[in-house]
Write a protein that holds these residues in place. Structure first.
Motif, PDB file in Angstrom:
ATOM      1  N   GLY A   8       0.818  -1.207   0.000  1.00 30.35           N
ATOM      2  CA  GLY A   8       0.000   0.000   0.000  1.00 30.35           C
ATOM      3  C   GLY A   8       0.850   1.254   0.000  1.00 30.35           C
ATOM      4  N   VAL A  11      -0.618   7.537   1.951  1.00 28.28           N
ATOM      5  CA  VAL A  11       0.229   8.370   2.815  1.00 28.28           C
ATOM      6  C   VAL A  11       0.919   7.545   3.906  1.00 28.28           C
ATOM      7  N   SER A  12       0.187   6.577   4.498  1.00 27.92           N
ATOM      8  CA  SER A  12       0.803   5.764   5.572  1.00 27.92           C
ATOM      9  C   SER A  12       2.000   4.988   5.028  1.00 27.92           C
ATOM     10  N   GLU A  30       2.231  -1.379  -4.620  1.00 23.27           N
ATOM     11  CA  GLU A  30       0.975  -0.634  -4.733  1.00 23.27           C
ATOM     12  C   GLU A  30       0.112  -1.234  -5.856  1.00 23.27           C
ATOM     13  N   ALA A  31      -1.184  -1.439  -5.554  1.00 23.32           N
ATOM     14  CA  ALA A  31      -2.076  -2.045  -6.542  1.00 23.32           C
ATOM     15  C   ALA A  31      -2.399  -1.092  -7.704  1.00 23.32           C
ATOM     16  N   GLN A  32      -2.536   0.217  -7.405  1.00 22.86           N
ATOM     17  CA  GLN A  32      -2.909   1.148  -8.480  1.00 22.86           C
ATOM     18  C   GLN A  32      -1.695   1.422  -9.377  1.00 22.86           C
ATOM     19  N   ASN A  43      -6.183  17.953   0.125  1.00 24.29           N
ATOM     20  CA  ASN A  43      -6.523  17.595   1.505  1.00 24.29           C
ATOM     21  C   ASN A  43      -6.144  18.676   2.514  1.00 24.29           C
ATOM     22  N   ILE A  44      -6.738  18.547   3.673  1.00 26.13           N
ATOM     23  CA  ILE A  44      -6.372  19.362   4.833  1.00 26.13           C
ATOM     24  C   ILE A  44      -5.236  18.660   5.561  1.00 26.13           C
ATOM     25  N   ILE A 122      -1.358  -7.496  -4.120  1.00 26.12           N
ATOM     26  CA  ILE A 122      -1.019  -8.661  -3.285  1.00 26.12           C
ATOM     27  C   ILE A 122      -2.314  -9.387  -2.930  1.00 26.12           C
ATOM     28  N   GLU A 281      -5.207   3.928   8.209  1.00 24.19           N
ATOM     29  CA  GLU A 281      -6.627   3.637   8.012  1.00 24.19           C
ATOM     30  C   GLU A 281      -6.936   2.138   8.009  1.00 24.19           C
ATOM     31  N   GLY A 293      -7.542  11.389   8.489  1.00 26.12           N
ATOM     32  CA  GLY A 293      -6.787  10.157   8.287  1.00 26.12           C
ATOM     33  C   GLY A 293      -5.315  10.363   7.958  1.00 26.12           C
ATOM     34  N   LEU A 294      -4.945  11.610   7.581  1.00 27.40           N
ATOM     35  CA  LEU A 294      -3.526  11.839   7.275  1.00 27.40           C
ATOM     36  C   LEU A 294      -2.692  11.856   8.557  1.00 27.40           C
TER      37      LEU A 294
END
Ligand SMILES: Cc1cc2nc3c(=O)[nH]c(=O)nc-3n(C[C@H](O)[C@H](O)[C@H](O)COP(=O)(O)OP(=O)(O)OC[C@H]3O[C@@H](n4cnc5c(N)ncnc54)[C@H](O)[C@@H]3O)c2cc1C
Length: 423
Positions: A8, A11-12, A30-32, A43-44, A122, A281, A293-294
């Motif tokens: 993944g 951001v994490s 990463e899948a994408q 984002n904030i 994965i 997340e 979530g960031l």
């Protein structure tokens, strides 16, 4: 054999990758298809995120942070509860172009010797005594001493297959609206607008995040809401919902570009086990009211890297007992601050007829009461959230209760008592 495999690259995952690759042979998957495009996200990025990622980022990098975040509007149909940083001091944080933030951290990771593979999903993990075997959809496998899952809300099967829980998850949708900078500034005064209307959703806000030539708009909806339903509702809101027409007018957008995804909250019981850690997340570590979530992404990454560095140095076998330090530290650092989200979630995200009125009173309270505004400002800029002052949240809760008409006070007092108990 890798020291660490991270699944993944949100951001994490990328924050952790950029930190751990200084000490360990690391593979990030990463899948994408990031070679094609990292999906854009405006984002904030509150000031309180910064201590967890200060070595990796330059706050003056305009590609990542196009402007400071100075104003938040907690907005009802009648009142603007505006937190303006100028009233109190430094900005509330930054607006982030998160696709650029992710790309920057991947570049840093690769320059430190990390290997990045995108467009690769994965699908299976096998545990062995002294390592894990991570297998992709094509059946190719990689071995690693340690596995870090940073799969957001899209990898629950993987974490379940390793004996972890999965958090609650809800559908969310967002879309970018575009215009030139002056038009964006003419339409929208605030960097962040957070609006509650139970007719839009009883689970989350409708929001606008303002960039330079783009605004992100969206809302967080129901559990299992279908893609078609959530997009069609967003389109109707953008076209017809009166309170936001002055913001949307004259900006261009293509509703077919709306992005739908799950977003989780309510942390799972444990985030680590033998040779495995779960970040951000994926572990449900997202604030329950604001869906922030960031912060958990960068905090989990920093805490995980700090936990693992001495373990690599001593040649550890990464037992569950050794990794428990990560869980304890994540809870110590984040869960006091998260209490206010739990209390507010309980008060506001439900079907009761009082919700709209409660939200209206909250926005009125913020527009009138400087101390309440100051307490929110302080939470935004607090560099040590483990010392977040819960007493400040209680003060805001008491003031809100005090604004209720007598009859509502009687009917809502059990609810307020329980919300206070969650603080
Ligand atoms: C509409 C919306 C607006 C938001 N706005 C804000 C905001 O302004 N500020 C804020 O703080 N938070 C915001 N959030 C929340 C925040 O964006 C997320 O909580 C955060 O980005 C999660 O980061 P993550 O890295 O943990 O997960 P993700 O960003 O979801 O990344 C997980 C990655 O793992 C990959 N993956 C999953 N499974 C596999 C697999 N099997 N194999 C390979 N790869 C896999 C996915 O493709 C994905 O790229 C928002 C959320 C939504 C939905």
């Amino acid at each position: 054999m890798y020291d660490v495999i991270i699944v993944g690259a949100g951001v994490s995952g990328v924050t952790f990758a950029s930190k751990i690759s200084k000490y360990a042979k690391t593979l990030l998957i990463e899948a994408q298809d990031y070679q094609k495009e990292i999906p854009i996200r405006t984002n904030i990025f509150p000031e309180h995120n910064k201590p967890f990622i200060k070595e990796e980022l330059d706050w003056n990098n305009k590609k990542i942070f196009p402007h400071p975040h100075t104003t938040s509007n907690y907005m009802s149909d009648e009142f603007n509860g505006v937190i303006d940083s100028k009233e109190f001091g430094i900005p509330l944080g930054n607006i982030s172009y998160t696709e650029n933030l992710i790309q920057h951290l991947i570049n840093q990771f690769e320059s430190q010797g990390g290997i990045f593979k995108s467009n690769e999903r994965i699908s299976k993990i096998n545990r062995h005594n002294d390592h894990l075997e991570i297998i992709n959809l094509k059946g190719e496998s990689y071995n690693s001493k340690l596995l870090v899952l940073a799969t957001g809300s899209r990898g629950f099967e993987l974490q379940r297959s390793l004996g972890f829980g999965a958090p609650d998850s809800y559908a969310g949708v967002y879309l970018h609206l575009f215009g030139d900078e002056s038009k964006i500034n003419e339409n929208l005064d605030y960097n962040y607008s957070f609006h509650i209307n139970p007719k839009i959703s009883i689970n989350g806000p409708f929001f606008f995040n303002k960039g330079v030539e783009r605004i992100s708009a969206g809302y967080l909806g129901e559990k299992h809401q279908s893609k078609e339903e959530i997009i069609s509702k967003l389109e109707k809101i953008l076209k017809n919902y009166k309170p936001i027409q002055s913001i949307v007018n004259g900006l261009s957008y293509n509703i077919s570009d709306a992005v739908v995804g799950e977003i989780s909250k309510h942390p799972i019981k444990k985030y680590s086990d033998d040779r495995v850690l779960i970040l951000g997340e994926a572990a449900g570590i997202v604030s329950a009211f604001f869906y922030e979530g960031l912060l958990p992404g960068v905090a989990c990454a920093d805490i995980a890297a700090n936990t693992l560095k001495p373990l690599f140095e001593k040649g550890s076998d990464f037992s569950g007992t050794e990794l428990q330090k990560y869980d304890k530290e994540v809870n110590r650092v984040l869960m006091t601050y998260f209490k206010n989200g739990n209390a507010f979630e309980y008060l506001i995200y439900n079907e009761s007829s009082s919700v709209k009125n409660l939200w209206r009173l909250y926005t009125k309270l913020l527009s009138e009461n400087r101390t309440c505004r100051k307490y929110i400002y302080e939470a935004y800029i607090n560099h040590d959230l483990s010392k977040h002052k819960v007493a400040n949240d209680r003060y805001v809760g008491e003031k809100l209760f005090g604004m209720l008409p007598t009859l509502s006070k009687v009917s809502l007092s059990p609810k307020f008592l329980k919300a206070m108990f969650l603080l």
